[in-house]
Design a protein around this motif. Sequence first.
Motif, PDB file in Angstrom:
ATOM      1  N   PRO A  22    -148.587  15.304  45.321  1.00 51.31           N
ATOM      2  CA  PRO A  22    -148.420  14.920  46.724  1.00 51.31           C
ATOM      3  C   PRO A  22    -149.240  13.672  47.050  1.00 51.31           C
ATOM      4  N   SER A  23    -148.757  12.881  47.973  1.00 48.23           N
ATOM      5  CA  SER A  23    -149.476  11.676  48.368  1.00 48.23           C
ATOM      6  C   SER A  23    -150.750  12.068  49.113  1.00 48.23           C
ATOM      7  N   LYS A  24    -151.693  11.141  49.147  1.00 45.63           N
ATOM      8  CA  LYS A  24    -152.951  11.403  49.850  1.00 45.63           C
ATOM      9  C   LYS A  24    -152.707  11.632  51.335  1.00 45.63           C
ATOM     10  N   GLU A  25    -151.753  10.889  51.870  1.00 47.88           N
ATOM     11  CA  GLU A  25    -151.436  11.020  53.293  1.00 47.88           C
ATOM     12  C   GLU A  25    -150.945  12.433  53.611  1.00 47.88           C
ATOM     13  N   PHE A  26    -150.020  12.944  52.798  1.00 46.55           N
ATOM     14  CA  PHE A  26    -149.501  14.286  53.046  1.00 46.55           C
ATOM     15  C   PHE A  26    -150.543  15.354  52.709  1.00 46.55           C
ATOM     16  N   SER A  28    -153.674  15.246  52.972  1.00 44.24           N
ATOM     17  CA  SER A  28    -154.743  15.321  53.970  1.00 44.24           C
ATOM     18  C   SER A  28    -154.224  15.755  55.337  1.00 44.24           C
ATOM     19  N   SER A  29    -152.905  15.910  55.477  1.00 48.74           N
ATOM     20  CA  SER A  29    -152.355  16.395  56.742  1.00 48.74           C
ATOM     21  C   SER A  29    -152.552  17.908  56.836  1.00 48.74           C
ATOM     22  N   ARG A  30    -152.403  18.440  58.046  1.00 46.04           N
ATOM     23  CA  ARG A  30    -152.590  19.876  58.254  1.00 46.04           C
ATOM     24  C   ARG A  30    -151.580  20.677  57.445  1.00 46.04           C
ATOM     25  N   LYS A  31    -150.315  20.246  57.470  1.00 48.64           N
ATOM     26  CA  LYS A  31    -149.275  20.957  56.721  1.00 48.64           C
ATOM     27  C   LYS A  31    -149.529  20.870  55.222  1.00 48.64           C
ATOM     28  N   GLY A  32    -149.963  19.716  54.753  1.00 50.07           N
ATOM     29  CA  GLY A  32    -150.262  19.554  53.335  1.00 50.07           C
ATOM     30  C   GLY A  32    -151.385  20.459  52.879  1.00 50.07           C
ATOM     31  N   PHE A  70    -142.312  24.622  45.841  1.00 47.68           N
ATOM     32  CA  PHE A  70    -141.093  23.871  46.137  1.00 47.68           C
ATOM     33  C   PHE A  70    -141.208  23.128  47.463  1.00 47.68           C
ATOM     34  N   LEU A  71    -141.700  23.805  48.505  1.00 49.06           N
ATOM     35  CA  LEU A  71    -141.827  23.143  49.800  1.00 49.06           C
ATOM     36  C   LEU A  71    -142.896  22.051  49.771  1.00 49.06           C
ATOM     37  N   LEU A  72    -143.960  22.261  49.007  1.00 45.72           N
ATOM     38  CA  LEU A  72    -144.971  21.213  48.851  1.00 45.72           C
ATOM     39  C   LEU A  72    -144.345  19.977  48.215  1.00 45.72           C
ATOM     40  N   PHE A  73    -143.545  20.194  47.183  1.00 42.07           N
ATOM     41  CA  PHE A  73    -142.855  19.087  46.525  1.00 42.07           C
ATOM     42  C   PHE A  73    -141.853  18.433  47.475  1.00 42.07           C
ATOM     43  N   ALA A  74    -141.083  19.245  48.189  1.00 43.38           N
ATOM     44  CA  ALA A  74    -140.046  18.717  49.085  1.00 43.38           C
ATOM     45  C   ALA A  74    -140.649  17.905  50.223  1.00 43.38           C
ATOM     46  N   TYR A  75    -141.706  18.415  50.825  1.00 47.92           N
ATOM     47  CA  TYR A  75    -142.310  17.695  51.942  1.00 47.92           C
ATOM     48  C   TYR A  75    -143.060  16.450  51.486  1.00 47.92           C
ATOM     49  N   SER A  76    -143.750  16.542  50.357  1.00 51.47           N
ATOM     50  CA  SER A  76    -144.562  15.400  49.927  1.00 51.47           C
ATOM     51  C   SER A  76    -143.722  14.251  49.379  1.00 51.47           C
ATOM     52  N   THR A  77    -142.577  14.558  48.793  1.00 49.86           N
ATOM     53  CA  THR A  77    -141.716  13.499  48.265  1.00 49.86           C
ATOM     54  C   THR A  77    -140.592  13.134  49.231  1.00 49.86           C
ATOM     55  N   ASP A 170    -135.013  16.546  63.390  1.00 52.66           N
ATOM     56  CA  ASP A 170    -135.929  16.035  64.414  1.00 52.66           C
ATOM     57  C   ASP A 170    -137.090  16.990  64.615  1.00 52.66           C
ATOM     58  N   LEU A 171    -136.799  18.288  64.603  1.00 51.02           N
ATOM     59  CA  LEU A 171    -137.853  19.273  64.739  1.00 51.02           C
ATOM     60  C   LEU A 171    -138.820  19.193  63.573  1.00 51.02           C
ATOM     61  N   PHE A 172    -138.286  19.050  62.380  1.00 50.16           N
ATOM     62  CA  PHE A 172    -139.151  18.953  61.203  1.00 50.16           C
ATOM     63  C   PHE A 172    -140.080  17.754  61.322  1.00 50.16           C
ATOM     64  N   MET A 173    -139.547  16.637  61.761  1.00 47.83           N
ATOM     65  CA  MET A 173    -140.359  15.433  61.869  1.00 47.83           C
ATOM     66  C   MET A 173    -141.460  15.602  62.907  1.00 47.83           C
ATOM     67  N   THR A 174    -141.207  16.376  63.950  1.00 48.46           N
ATOM     68  CA  THR A 174    -142.257  16.615  64.942  1.00 48.46           C
ATOM     69  C   THR A 174    -143.295  17.590  64.402  1.00 48.46           C
ATOM     70  N   LEU A 175    -142.892  18.483  63.494  1.00 45.58           N
ATOM     71  CA  LEU A 175    -143.848  19.436  62.930  1.00 45.58           C
ATOM     72  C   LEU A 175    -144.806  18.778  61.956  1.00 45.58           C
ATOM     73  N   LEU A 176    -144.382  17.725  61.298  1.00 46.71           N
ATOM     74  CA  LEU A 176    -145.265  17.028  60.387  1.00 46.71           C
ATOM     75  C   LEU A 176    -146.104  16.070  61.165  1.00 46.71           C
TER      76      LEU A 176
END
Length: 176
Positions: A22-26, A28-32, A70-77, A170-176
């Motif tokens: 995962p990227s450093k940005e993701f 270090s995020s709350r979801k990450g 899987f979700l960590l991979f999906a969200y980070s990439t 759109d909801l997903f983007m607001t959650l991140l």
Amino acid sequence: MGDVEAPNSNRPRQNVLLSVLPSKEFASSRKGMLLIAEVALSFVSFVCFAASTAAAFVTVPLLEFLAALFLLFAYSTKFNERFKGFLWPLMDFMRCVSASIIFFIISIISVSKYVDSASKAAGIFGFIATIVFALDFYLIFNELAAFLKQGGAGGGGESNEEPSRHNGYDLFMTLL
């Protein structure tokens, strides 16, 4: 003579490894941080259950480990951005709710019924995982409720258009 490889032959391997992490940005995020904690706790719980006499419970931590990974991979990439038809926040919410309930149940059974130390450790890590999964679904629920209060899922009746499937994105983007 020697190898015909270029001196920088390690370069492509490093790029492949960095593309999977995962990227450093993701990260270090709350979801990450929550997903990384869920992956780690599920894996430790899986190892403890595998080494214990309560090995019948090994399936739950393994499945939750794979789902969180899987979700960590999906969200980070940003894999999820390519598949906008899925309601990613809803899938994540349901995963967290089911994981917290099931981890809580098997942790209680593991701590109360089995006497070996590996079962007790698996139960303790299961309780910690329960807290992390419950925190994750609580935060997702609060953000979902705030999104719906703002009229994000249809514009609050101001439009005659049917709500489309891109609202999940759109909801997903607001959650991140």
